[in-house]
Design a protein around this motif. Structure first.
Motif, mmCIF file in Angstrom:
data_model
loop_
_atom_site.group_PDB
_atom_site.id
_atom_site.type_symbol
_atom_site.label_atom_id
_atom_site.label_comp_id
_atom_site.label_asym_id
_atom_site.label_seq_id
_atom_site.Cartn_x
_atom_site.Cartn_y
_atom_site.Cartn_z
ATOM 1 N N GLU A 460 0.981 -1.101 -0.016
ATOM 2 C CA GLU A 460 -0.101 -0.054 -0.060
ATOM 3 C C GLU A 460 0.857 1.261 0.074
ATOM 4 N N ALA A 461 1.988 1.077 0.641
ATOM 5 C CA ALA A 461 2.839 2.303 0.780
ATOM 6 C C ALA A 461 3.391 2.671 -0.752
ATOM 7 N N ALA A 462 3.807 1.599 -1.550
ATOM 8 C CA ALA A 462 4.314 1.985 -2.701
ATOM 9 C C ALA A 462 3.244 2.446 -3.457
ATOM 10 N N ARG A 463 1.975 1.821 -3.544
ATOM 11 C CA ARG A 463 0.914 2.213 -4.308
ATOM 12 C C ARG A 463 0.597 3.793 -4.135
ATOM 13 N N MET A 464 0.419 4.143 -2.936
ATOM 14 C CA MET A 464 0.059 5.616 -2.350
ATOM 15 C C MET A 464 1.089 6.423 -2.735
ATOM 16 N N SER A 465 2.297 6.139 -2.646
ATOM 17 C CA SER A 465 3.344 7.228 -3.026
ATOM 18 C C SER A 465 3.969 7.054 -4.406
ATOM 19 N N GLY A 466 3.361 6.241 -5.149
ATOM 20 C CA GLY A 466 4.079 6.034 -6.530
ATOM 21 C C GLY A 466 5.273 5.478 -6.535
ATOM 22 N N SER A 467 5.650 4.822 -5.709
ATOM 23 C CA SER A 467 7.108 4.516 -5.477
ATOM 24 C C SER A 467 7.488 3.114 -6.071
ATOM 25 N N ASP A 468 8.594 2.711 -6.592
ATOM 26 C CA ASP A 468 8.860 1.382 -7.050
ATOM 27 C C ASP A 468 8.793 0.390 -5.783
ATOM 28 N N PRO A 469 7.922 -0.461 -5.973
ATOM 29 C CA PRO A 469 7.816 -1.619 -4.801
ATOM 30 C C PRO A 469 9.105 -2.383 -4.476
ATOM 31 N N GLY A 470 10.322 -2.387 -5.273
ATOM 32 C CA GLY A 470 11.463 -2.900 -4.812
ATOM 33 C C GLY A 470 12.270 -1.841 -4.074
ATOM 34 N N GLU A 471 12.017 -0.619 -4.167
ATOM 35 C CA GLU A 471 12.581 0.290 -3.478
ATOM 36 C C GLU A 471 11.914 0.826 -1.925
ATOM 37 N N ILE A 472 10.939 0.533 -2.156
ATOM 38 C CA ILE A 472 9.843 1.119 -0.856
ATOM 39 C C ILE A 472 10.204 0.559 0.279
ATOM 40 N N GLU A 473 10.816 -0.628 0.452
ATOM 41 C CA GLU A 473 11.255 -1.257 1.714
ATOM 42 C C GLU A 473 12.170 -0.697 2.500
ATOM 43 N N GLY A 474 13.356 -0.210 1.546
ATOM 44 C CA GLY A 474 14.482 0.275 1.972
ATOM 45 C C GLY A 474 13.873 1.838 2.569
ATOM 46 N N VAL A 475 12.999 2.713 2.115
ATOM 47 C CA VAL A 475 12.619 3.768 2.648
ATOM 48 C C VAL A 475 11.768 3.636 3.969
ATOM 49 N N LEU A 476 11.005 2.451 3.801
ATOM 50 C CA LEU A 476 10.343 2.108 5.220
ATOM 51 C C LEU A 476 11.000 1.825 6.139
ATOM 52 N N GLU A 477 12.205 0.927 5.887
ATOM 53 C CA GLU A 477 13.142 0.618 7.056
ATOM 54 C C GLU A 477 13.879 1.755 7.585
ATOM 55 N N SER A 478 14.267 2.775 6.741
ATOM 56 C CA SER A 478 15.129 3.984 7.058
ATOM 57 C C SER A 478 14.103 4.767 8.031
ATOM 58 N N LEU A 479 12.901 4.713 7.636
ATOM 59 C CA LEU A 479 12.030 5.689 8.314
ATOM 60 C C LEU A 479 11.811 4.929 9.778
ATOM 61 N N ALA A 480 11.732 3.754 9.855
ATOM 62 C CA ALA A 480 11.661 2.903 11.125
ATOM 63 C C ALA A 480 13.174 2.997 11.902
ATOM 64 N N GLY A 481 14.168 3.129 11.248
ATOM 65 C CA GLY A 481 15.504 3.328 11.798
ATOM 66 C C GLY A 481 15.421 4.759 12.828
ATOM 67 N N VAL A 482 14.609 5.606 12.348
ATOM 68 C CA VAL A 482 14.784 6.952 13.022
ATOM 69 C C VAL A 482 13.489 6.920 13.933
ATOM 70 N N HIS A 483 12.622 5.839 14.132
ATOM 71 C CA HIS A 483 11.475 5.545 14.756
ATOM 72 C C HIS A 483 10.077 6.717 14.454
ATOM 73 N N LEU A 484 10.217 7.049 13.262
ATOM 74 C CA LEU A 484 9.035 7.671 12.716
ATOM 75 C C LEU A 484 7.647 6.957 12.245
ATOM 76 N N ILE A 485 7.998 5.588 12.152
ATOM 77 C CA ILE A 485 7.185 4.525 12.045
ATOM 78 C C ILE A 485 7.821 3.292 12.699
ATOM 79 N N GLU A 486 6.894 2.323 13.055
ATOM 80 C CA GLU A 486 7.066 1.346 14.069
ATOM 81 C C GLU A 486 6.833 -0.051 13.348
ATOM 82 N N PRO A 487 8.108 -0.705 13.125
ATOM 83 C CA PRO A 487 7.923 -2.199 12.571
ATOM 84 C C PRO A 487 6.795 -2.746 13.571
ATOM 85 N N LEU A 488 5.930 -3.614 12.690
ATOM 86 C CA LEU A 488 5.000 -4.482 13.369
ATOM 87 C C LEU A 488 5.382 -6.082 13.077
#
Length: 512
Positions: A460-488
């Motif tokens: 859903e993150a890739a769809r709503m942001s228009g990002s490449d599905p192969g790259e979105i995981e890296g962006v999500l993990e980077s945001l989790a690394g600074v605690h702006l999102i929380e991995p479940l």
């Protein structure tokens, strides 16, 4: 909880600051033998030979009984039987006590007393150097007249009390004694102090006391504090999003244990950590390999070092020293740093957040609008820093209800172009976090805020942001690394409401 032991004087143990009863003499003898061989496995036969000079067959059963009682009294010691023997790993401190292993009797302990004799004297002189008490130094010099270090300390103490003549006279008497007894001239330390007195260059010992004040309204974090106390004097790392109270927690822990680090407490913020540590102990304009110089200066000392807002591992690598402790705070968990026990914090628990807010505005106002309090605290993701700002604003508006405050927040939050100062202060953690984001990270958070969904998956993150599905995981993990999102679970993340609130103020982003 933190467990520590002393062998200088009676065998003693403390859990945090509370002393533990260790039982009868032979039980303390078994514990002492294990501690004297810290980290080394001892067989049953070795332990029996250390504790009993002429053991009887019943010694095996007695040993098992004492080990059982030690385990019961000190469960966190993790005393395990392995391969027919026992091993302990423990923190052993020098507390300037009396005769080593006092009250323990066996040939083994008598030999250990000789070995520990010089260590005991050095520990005592380390204490005297910290305390700088003239009467105590005079008594120590009288007991050990040929030891030069305490004589040098006494000369310094006399001079710093304004007794320059007595200090110089003491040097001449020490010189005469050394010549008469040993046929030697005073060593370099005595000669150096004598020269400093003559030149007027002698200064008081530098003992840094840099911990920020502890907060009187500190609330919660009981489990995190307990984990840190179990780790110290090892290195503790505290990580979490901005506004979660990392610095405040590090400061609270520092005040709880400061008595265990008598050489001083140092608080550092910035990239030149080694340089700041050296300046804190009086080394001006340090040059060269500062980390090596710090380790040399800190050798044999017990410092508590708090390094706040560490940005990169290189700035604190190789600075830990035996006997001293470090507490690090960092938005990102620095996995590349070895030997760090990390404590992760986020918002306070519901109960802790309510209690903290009640302390900031008073119980009567908070209890009058319990539902509005819950809405406000959830709006701020129960983060201590924004809660403190909200409480301060309400404290300055005694006629406002919490409902009025929420209404003002909704009005002010309709645009990010010109945030009022109070609203900007509450959002300060997010403003600071935003400055460190990449454009793809910022774009994704704006998409999350526009959708205002608490839980999102990577597809859903890739769809709503228009990002490449192969790259979105890296962006999500980077945001989790600074605690702006929380991995479940794998591929799913929670977006805290405070993050959604802030990035909802940014320029709207079209949904793909």
């Amino acid at each position: 909880m933190s467990l520590r032991f002393s062998l200088m004087g009676p065998v003693r143990a403390w859990r945090d600051e509370e002393e533990i009863e260790l039982g009868p003499r032979q039980q303390r003898s078994v514990l002492a033998a294990l501690l004297l061989n810290n980290g080394v496995r001892l067989s049953n036969d070795q332990l029996i030979g250390m504790v009993w000079d002429d053991p009887t067959p019943s010694a095996v059963m007695a040993l098992r009984t004492y080990v059982y009682k030690i385990r019961k009294a000190l469960p966190e010691l993790d005393l395990k039987s392995k391969d027919g023997g026992y091993t302990v790993r423990a923190e052993i401190v020098d507390d300037c006590g009396g005769e080593p292993l006092e009250g323990l009797r066996s040939a083994y302990f008598d030999a250990q007393r000789v070995r520990l004799g010089d260590h005991r004297l050095k520990a005592r002189e380390d204490c005297l150097e910290r305390e700088f008490d003239v009467l105590e130094l005079q008594a120590h010099v009288a007991a050990f007249p040929l030891r030069e270090r305490p004589r040098a300390l006494l000369m310094r103490a006399l001079y710093l009390e304004g007794r320059q003549g007595e200090a110089l006279d003491h040097f001449h008497r020490a010189r005469a004694l050394l010549r008469a007894e040993l046929g030697l001239e005073p060593g370099p330390e005595l000669r150096r102090v004598h020269a400093q007195i003559l030149s007027g260059d002698l200064t008081p010992p530098h003992r840094p006391e840099q911990l920020p004040p502890d907060l009187i309204d500190f609330t919660g974090r009981t489990e995190e504090i307990a984990q840190a106390l179990r780790t110290l004097p090892g290195t503790v790392g505290i990580t979490g999003m901005r506004g979660s109270g990392k610095t405040v927690l590090a400061t609270r822990i520092g005040h709880l244990v400061r008595g265990r680090f008598p050489d001083g407490q140092i608080f550092v913020r910035g990239r030149d950590v080694a340089g700041e540590l050296l300046r804190a102990i009086g080394v001006e304009n340090p040059v060269g390999d500062k980390a090596t110089l710090w380790r040399e200066k800190a050798r044999g000392k017990r410092f508590l070092v708090v390094v706040d807002d560490v940005r990169d591992a290189a700035s604190v690598r190789d600075l830990a020293t035996p006997g001293s402790a470090m507490i690090l705070t960092s938005v990102r968990r620095l996995h590349e740093l070895p030997g760090v026990s990390w404590v992760q914090i986020a918002g306070l628990t519901e109960r802790e957040a309510r209690e903290f807010f009640r302390r900031t505005i008073g119980t009567v106002r908070a209890d009058a609008e319990p539902e509005q309090v819950e809405v406000l605290l959830e709006h701020l993701s129960r983060l201590p820093a924004p809660i403190r700002v909200a409480g301060g604003k309400l404290g300055s508006r005694p006629d406002w209800t919490i409902e009025m405050f929420l209404l003002q927040m909704r009005r002010e939050g309709k645009s990010a172009d010109a945030l009022p100062s109070d609203c900007a202060a509450m959002l300060a953690p997010m403003i600071a976090a935003d400055q460190d984001l990449t454009d793809p990270e910022r774009h994704l958070l704006r998409c999350f805020a526009r959708r205002d969904t608490e839980v999102i998956d990577s597809h859903e993150a890739a769809r709503m942001s228009g990002s490449d599905p192969g790259e979105i995981e890296g962006v999500l993990e980077s945001l989790a690394g600074v605690h702006l999102i929380e991995p479940l679970v794998l591929g799913r993340y929670r977006v805290p409401q405070f993050v959604r609130v802030f990035f909802g103020l940014r320029t709207p982003v079209p949904v793909s």
